[in-house]
Write a protein that holds these residues in place. Structure first.
Motif, PDB file in Angstrom:
ATOM      1  N   ALA A   1      42.801  36.923  38.684  1.00 37.99           N
ATOM      2  CA  ALA A   1      43.208  38.077  37.874  1.00 37.99           C
ATOM      3  C   ALA A   1      43.239  39.302  38.779  1.00 37.99           C
ATOM      4  O   ALA A   1      43.500  39.199  39.971  1.00 37.99           O
ATOM      5  CB  ALA A   1      42.261  38.244  36.688  1.00 37.99           C
ATOM      6  N   THR A   2      42.903  40.488  38.233  1.00 38.86           N
ATOM      7  CA  THR A   2      43.025  41.717  39.017  1.00 38.86           C
ATOM      8  C   THR A   2      41.675  42.189  39.544  1.00 38.86           C
ATOM      9  O   THR A   2      40.622  41.844  39.015  1.00 38.86           O
ATOM     10  CB  THR A   2      43.640  42.855  38.176  1.00 38.86           C
ATOM     11  OG1 THR A   2      42.740  43.144  37.083  1.00 38.86           O
ATOM     12  CG2 THR A   2      44.993  42.465  37.624  1.00 38.86           C
ATOM     13  N   VAL A   3      41.731  43.034  40.576  1.00 45.07           N
ATOM     14  CA  VAL A   3      40.532  43.605  41.186  1.00 45.07           C
ATOM     15  C   VAL A   3      39.733  44.404  40.150  1.00 45.07           C
ATOM     16  O   VAL A   3      38.517  44.257  40.033  1.00 45.07           O
ATOM     17  CB  VAL A   3      40.925  44.508  42.381  1.00 45.07           C
ATOM     18  CG1 VAL A   3      39.760  45.370  42.837  1.00 45.07           C
ATOM     19  CG2 VAL A   3      41.447  43.652  43.534  1.00 45.07           C
ATOM     20  N   ILE A   4      40.417  45.232  39.372  1.00 46.44           N
ATOM     21  CA  ILE A   4      39.710  46.115  38.440  1.00 46.44           C
ATOM     22  C   ILE A   4      39.061  45.334  37.297  1.00 46.44           C
ATOM     23  O   ILE A   4      37.979  45.690  36.829  1.00 46.44           O
ATOM     24  CB  ILE A   4      40.651  47.229  37.908  1.00 46.44           C
ATOM     25  CG1 ILE A   4      39.860  48.337  37.187  1.00 46.44           C
ATOM     26  CG2 ILE A   4      41.729  46.669  37.004  1.00 46.44           C
ATOM     27  CD1 ILE A   4      39.017  49.196  38.070  1.00 46.44           C
ATOM     28  N   LEU A   5      39.674  44.243  36.856  1.00 45.46           N
ATOM     29  CA  LEU A   5      39.044  43.429  35.812  1.00 45.46           C
ATOM     30  C   LEU A   5      37.781  42.761  36.353  1.00 45.46           C
ATOM     31  O   LEU A   5      36.768  42.648  35.648  1.00 45.46           O
ATOM     32  CB  LEU A   5      40.015  42.386  35.265  1.00 45.46           C
ATOM     33  CG  LEU A   5      41.106  42.922  34.331  1.00 45.46           C
ATOM     34  CD1 LEU A   5      42.088  41.818  33.966  1.00 45.46           C
ATOM     35  CD2 LEU A   5      40.514  43.518  33.066  1.00 45.46           C
ATOM     36  N   ALA A   6      37.843  42.320  37.605  1.00 48.15           N
ATOM     37  CA  ALA A   6      36.651  41.743  38.238  1.00 48.15           C
ATOM     38  C   ALA A   6      35.557  42.799  38.352  1.00 48.15           C
ATOM     39  O   ALA A   6      34.372  42.523  38.093  1.00 48.15           O
ATOM     40  CB  ALA A   6      37.002  41.187  39.613  1.00 48.15           C
ATOM     41  N   MET A   7      35.928  44.028  38.707  1.00 47.91           N
ATOM     42  CA  MET A   7      34.956  45.114  38.802  1.00 47.91           C
ATOM     43  C   MET A   7      34.342  45.407  37.435  1.00 47.91           C
ATOM     44  O   MET A   7      33.123  45.628  37.319  1.00 47.91           O
ATOM     45  CB  MET A   7      35.626  46.362  39.366  1.00 47.91           C
ATOM     46  CG  MET A   7      35.983  46.251  40.832  1.00 47.91           C
ATOM     47  SD  MET A   7      36.868  47.709  41.421  1.00 47.91           S
ATOM     48  CE  MET A   7      35.612  48.975  41.243  1.00 47.91           C
ATOM     49  N   GLY A   8      35.168  45.401  36.391  1.00 49.93           N
ATOM     50  CA  GLY A   8      34.676  45.627  35.034  1.00 49.93           C
ATOM     51  C   GLY A   8      33.643  44.583  34.648  1.00 49.93           C
ATOM     52  O   GLY A   8      32.615  44.897  34.033  1.00 49.93           O
ATOM     53  N   ALA A   9      33.898  43.328  35.025  1.00 48.67           N
ATOM     54  CA  ALA A   9      32.966  42.238  34.720  1.00 48.67           C
ATOM     55  C   ALA A   9      31.657  42.427  35.489  1.00 48.67           C
ATOM     56  O   ALA A   9      30.566  42.213  34.944  1.00 48.67           O
ATOM     57  CB  ALA A   9      33.596  40.894  35.081  1.00 48.67           C
ATOM     58  N   GLY A  10      31.751  42.834  36.749  1.00 48.69           N
ATOM     59  CA  GLY A  10      30.556  43.072  37.554  1.00 48.69           C
ATOM     60  C   GLY A  10      29.697  44.184  36.988  1.00 48.69           C
ATOM     61  O   GLY A  10      28.460  44.099  36.968  1.00 48.69           O
ATOM     62  N   LYS A  11      30.372  45.212  36.486  1.00 47.96           N
ATOM     63  CA  LYS A  11      29.661  46.354  35.907  1.00 47.96           C
ATOM     64  C   LYS A  11      28.962  45.961  34.605  1.00 47.96           C
ATOM     65  O   LYS A  11      27.803  46.318  34.362  1.00 47.96           O
ATOM     66  CB  LYS A  11      30.686  47.465  35.658  1.00 47.96           C
ATOM     67  CG  LYS A  11      30.071  48.812  35.381  1.00 47.96           C
ATOM     68  CD  LYS A  11      31.136  49.873  35.372  1.00 47.96           C
ATOM     69  CE  LYS A  11      30.505  51.215  35.040  1.00 47.96           C
ATOM     70  NZ  LYS A  11      31.510  52.265  34.956  1.00 47.96           N
ATOM     71  N   LYS A  12      29.669  45.197  33.783  1.00 48.15           N
ATOM     72  CA  LYS A  12      29.112  44.727  32.510  1.00 48.15           C
ATOM     73  C   LYS A  12      27.896  43.825  32.753  1.00 48.15           C
ATOM     74  O   LYS A  12      26.869  43.938  32.084  1.00 48.15           O
ATOM     75  CB  LYS A  12      30.198  43.956  31.740  1.00 48.15           C
ATOM     76  CG  LYS A  12      29.901  43.774  30.261  1.00 48.15           C
ATOM     77  CD  LYS A  12      30.930  42.860  29.611  1.00 48.15           C
ATOM     78  CE  LYS A  12      32.215  43.561  29.295  1.00 48.15           C
ATOM     79  NZ  LYS A  12      33.133  42.684  28.508  1.00 48.15           N
ATOM     80  N   ALA A  13      28.015  42.944  33.743  1.00 48.03           N
ATOM     81  CA  ALA A  13      26.904  42.041  34.072  1.00 48.03           C
ATOM     82  C   ALA A  13      25.688  42.819  34.568  1.00 48.03           C
ATOM     83  O   ALA A  13      24.550  42.506  34.204  1.00 48.03           O
ATOM     84  CB  ALA A  13      27.353  41.032  35.127  1.00 48.03           C
ATOM     85  N   ALA A  14      25.914  43.852  35.393  1.00 43.94           N
ATOM     86  CA  ALA A  14      24.804  44.652  35.916  1.00 43.94           C
ATOM     87  C   ALA A  14      24.023  45.297  34.775  1.00 43.94           C
ATOM     88  O   ALA A  14      22.790  45.319  34.779  1.00 43.94           O
ATOM     89  CB  ALA A  14      25.329  45.715  36.877  1.00 43.94           C
ATOM     90  N   GLN A  15      24.758  45.804  33.796  1.00 44.99           N
ATOM     91  CA  GLN A  15      24.121  46.430  32.633  1.00 44.99           C
ATOM     92  C   GLN A  15      23.271  45.411  31.874  1.00 44.99           C
ATOM     93  O   GLN A  15      22.122  45.673  31.495  1.00 44.99           O
ATOM     94  CB  GLN A  15      25.207  47.017  31.715  1.00 44.99           C
ATOM     95  CG  GLN A  15      24.694  47.753  30.490  1.00 44.99           C
ATOM     96  CD  GLN A  15      23.938  49.024  30.851  1.00 44.99           C
ATOM     97  OE1 GLN A  15      24.272  49.710  31.817  1.00 44.99           O
ATOM     98  NE2 GLN A  15      22.890  49.328  30.095  1.00 44.99           N
TER      99      GLN A  15
END
Length: 467
Positions: A439-453
């Motif tokens: 998929a896209t870089v930003i969607l992967a970043m969104g997932a990483g951010k959600k997981a960190a939370q």
């Protein structure tokens, strides 16, 4: 008063017939004056629809307002509250489908150039900003991150800010994941990627390269080593093939192998770097996504005279970003649409030609795109010595094969709770391409951010119970 021009301020670019012979960046970036002019096109809408279109929630009108005033460092501070990799996102995010796709200015005319402004702010900070000294109080808990691509990097940065002792395990010899091996230099300069990674390292994140999780160490072994949580962001690096005759001939590449040789292993600087990349005068790239465009444009820069994008659907169905397709056409890439390869033929083990059939579009399939149907007796041959297959990727099976209790999809993606990115295995989270497929870089970043939370909340809860 807002600038009511219906068009974005034009992005300066290298000329097509110059840039298709070098690996320097295509888009040259805004000047201060151009950035401020483009920023005045923002209406500063109270309901901020653009922000709702951003997977990491950047306060877009607020940072653009600072750009309009010439306060570029203030704009950078606003962006980096939510996005640790702005120079990367400004270049490779599909803004037209996300923030810019929601922009009110796009109803009549062009949307505000949010991506271009984000890139400008990040580049300005890199050249003129001062480095912040991060003073973060550690909480004594260890978290492991598998993979140093955009998902892993984002998760690592977010957790480091919260005081966790974070270690990132990367399989390759260089960090960055797809940012380093998959996206060409002319779209994303590698020194820029390294500077963004250095910014995450400055938060106290440790990186261990040449560690293949599932081979060098398992998920269970990491848990035994005391990591309170593990985030898997190992991407989707296993290429798919069509299964047609001749795919095992020399001269057939998977797109990610081809791009890795050129980007990460500097094949474009052979013989100064010892990675040969054989390219014939005519190159056929099967597929029409962003990776296919990258492969085709790279082949052109390596000296191929004729580069074909061979795609079984039509122009409307091309999945690549409109900007990438536009740049490819400008650079002389030839689009063979409604065309499907059926056989690769060779001599003495090397590719010599590719047999194709013409297609026509029927009714929409499950994906909503019109299904391609083969035209009877329409076979023809393209003489070529190089075929690059770019029809998708799936996650490497190592982690799922060596991690008991980890539920995965039939195609290999890790199954997660979409709210928390938690997997079926206690203490293990996952996100990015290893969950969604490429998929896209930003969607992967969104997932990483959600997981960190979610990791932070779970570990705090656990700590409260133990106290």
């Amino acid at each position: 008063m807002p600038n009511m021009s219906l068009e974005k301020v034009k992005m300066p670019e290298q000329e097509p017939q110059v840039r298709n012979q070098n690996f320097k960046e295509v888009a040259l970036g805004y000047t201060k004056e151009q950035a401020m002019e483009e920023a005045t096109r923002c209406l500063n809408c109270k309901h901020s629809p653009c922000k709702n279109g951003c997977p990491v929630g950047v306060p877009i009108p607020e940072f653009i307002s600072e750009v309009a005033k010439g306060n570029f460092e203030e704009a950078y501070e606003i962006i980096t509250q939510e996005n640790a990799l702005p120079a990367i996102c400004g270049r490779v995010c599909p803004q037209e489908n996300q923030c810019e796709g929601k922009c009110v200015r796009g109803i009549r005319g062009e949307s505000v150039g949010i991506g271009r402004l984000e890139r400008f702010v990040a580049d300005y900070h890199r050249e003129h900003g001062t480095k912040k000294v991060n003073q973060i109080e550690k909480n004594g808990m260890k978290v492991a991150i598998v993979g140093s691509g955009p998902a892993g990097m984002t998760c690592a940065g977010e957790l480091a800010k919260k005081g966790y002792d974070v270690t990132v395990f990367e399989a390759l010899h260089k960090t960055g994941g797809v940012l380093s091996y998959g996206i060409p230099e002319f779209r994303l300069p590698k020194d820029l990627v390294q500077k963004e990674i250095d910014g995450v390292a400055d938060l106290g994140v440790k990186f261990e390269t040449n560690v293949v999780v599932g081979r060098s160490v398992t998920i269970d072994e990491l848990q035994e080593e005391g990591y309170a949580a593990i985030f898997v962001g190992s991407g989707a690096g296993l290429p798919r093939f069509q299964g047609i005759p001749g795919e095992n001939l020399n001269g057939v590449y998977a797109a990610n192998e081809f791009l890795t040789r050129v980007n990460l292993m500097k094949g474009y600087e052979f013989p100064n770097h010892p990675t040969p990349v054989k390219i014939s005068d005519t190159v056929c790239v099967i597929g029409a996504g962003n990776v296919a465009m990258d492969a085709a444009r790279t082949a052109k820069r390596l000296g191929a005279k004729n580069v074909y994008i061979v795609y079984r659907r039509g122009e409307q169905e091309i999945p690549a970003r409109a900007e990438e397709v536009h740049h490819a056409k400008e650079e002389g890439i030839i689009f063979k649409l409604l065309t499907n390869p059926v056989k690769i033929e060779g001599k003495d083990g090397w590719v010599e030609s590719m047999e194709c059939v013409e297609m026509e579009l029927g009714e929409p399939d499950a994906s909503g795109r019109r299904r391609p149907i083969e035209k009877a007796e329409s076979n023809f041959t393209i003489e070529t010595g190089t075929v690059i297959v770019s029809i998708g990727q799936s996650p490497n099976p190592l982690i799922r094969q060596t991690t008991p209790g980890l539920d995965t999809q039939k195609w290999g993606g890790i199954i997660v709770d979409e709210e928390t990115m938690k997997t079926s295995k206690d203490g293990v989270y996952a996100g990015g391409d290893v969950v969604t497929g490429a998929a896209t870089v930003i969607l992967a970043m969104g997932a990483g951010k959600k997981a960190a939370q979610a990791i932070d909340e779970a570990l705090k809860q656990k700590q409260c119970k133990n106290d």
